[in-house]
Design a protein around this motif. Structure first.
Motif, PDB file in Angstrom:
ATOM      1  N   TRP A 109      16.142  -2.354-146.409  1.00  0.00           N
ATOM      2  CA  TRP A 109      17.219  -2.290-145.393  1.00  0.00           C
ATOM      3  C   TRP A 109      16.561  -2.126-144.133  1.00  0.00           C
ATOM      4  CZ3 TRP A 109      22.527  -1.747-146.856  1.00  0.00           C
ATOM      5  CH2 TRP A 109      23.016  -1.901-148.398  1.00  0.00           C
ATOM      6  N   VAL A 110      17.173  -2.809-143.115  1.00  0.00           N
ATOM      7  CA  VAL A 110      16.739  -2.722-141.810  1.00  0.00           C
ATOM      8  C   VAL A 110      18.002  -2.480-140.767  1.00  0.00           C
ATOM      9  CG1 VAL A 110      15.507  -3.714-140.083  1.00  0.00           C
ATOM     10  CG2 VAL A 110      14.629  -4.154-142.292  1.00  0.00           C
ATOM     11  N   LEU A 111      18.109  -1.642-139.938  1.00  0.00           N
ATOM     12  CA  LEU A 111      19.209  -1.451-138.985  1.00  0.00           C
ATOM     13  C   LEU A 111      18.421  -1.916-137.604  1.00  0.00           C
ATOM     14  CD1 LEU A 111      21.952  -0.479-138.447  1.00  0.00           C
ATOM     15  CD2 LEU A 111      20.682   1.484-137.739  1.00  0.00           C
ATOM     16  N   ILE A 112      19.309  -3.177-137.370  1.00  0.00           N
ATOM     17  CA  ILE A 112      18.684  -3.866-135.791  1.00  0.00           C
ATOM     18  C   ILE A 112      19.629  -3.214-134.855  1.00  0.00           C
ATOM     19  CG2 ILE A 112      18.250  -5.888-134.573  1.00  0.00           C
ATOM     20  CD1 ILE A 112      18.246  -7.293-137.392  1.00  0.00           C
ATOM     21  N   LYS A 113      18.907  -2.521-133.935  1.00  0.00           N
ATOM     22  CA  LYS A 113      19.624  -2.145-132.586  1.00  0.00           C
ATOM     23  C   LYS A 113      19.340  -2.826-131.243  1.00  0.00           C
ATOM     24  CE  LYS A 113      20.972   2.046-132.816  1.00  0.00           C
ATOM     25  NZ  LYS A 113      22.399   2.280-133.268  1.00  0.00           N
TER      26      LYS A 113
END
Length: 135
Positions: free
Chosen positions: A71-75
């Motif tokens: 999982w990756v959260l792109i901000k």
């Protein structure tokens, strides 16, 4: 088949500069970029990720992506966050197959070598290093 997730409750437990920790203790790495939409498109088209959540009210807001158990959260990068020297690690069981699938489409920094450790290193569209390791 992906199911919808209640993101505000699920993702809002603890936040630090490099990762997001959910109420279950699951760590989701954060990637700080200038354009979340372009980065998510790159990860989807070239690296095989799927978009799980995108804020429909904020065009350049956070985007949550997933590939298998990664999982990756792109901000979006802000003025108080430094995006230098970011590195993301992706764990896959079939690393050889993945390397041969993406090696002609992405910038390979350290190629896969059967005799060495089961890993290879690429750079994404923002110049961030992504390490692929055998799980």
């Amino acid at each position: 088949m992906e199911t919808s997730v209640s993101i505000p409750k699920w993702l809002s437990y603890f936040s630090c500069h490099r990762c997001q920790i959910t109420h279950t203790g699951f760590m989701i790495p954060k990637v700080w970029v200038e354009s979340t939409n372009l980065t998510a498109s790159y990860y989807r088209e070239y690296l095989g990720f799927k978009i799980v959540f995108r804020n429909p009210f904020n065009k350049n807001g956070s985007i949550l992506i997933k590939r298998k158990s990664n999982w990756v959260l792109i901000k979006t990068i802000s003025s108080e966050i430094s995006a230098n020297n970011q590195r993301l690690t992706i764990y896959l069981s079939r690393i050889e197959k993945e390397y041969f699938r993406i090696c002609s489409m992405v910038w390979v920094v350290k190629p896969y070598n059967l005799g060495s450790k089961k890993m290879f290193l690429i750079k994404d569209c923002n110049g961030m290093e992504i390490v692929y390791r055998k799980s």
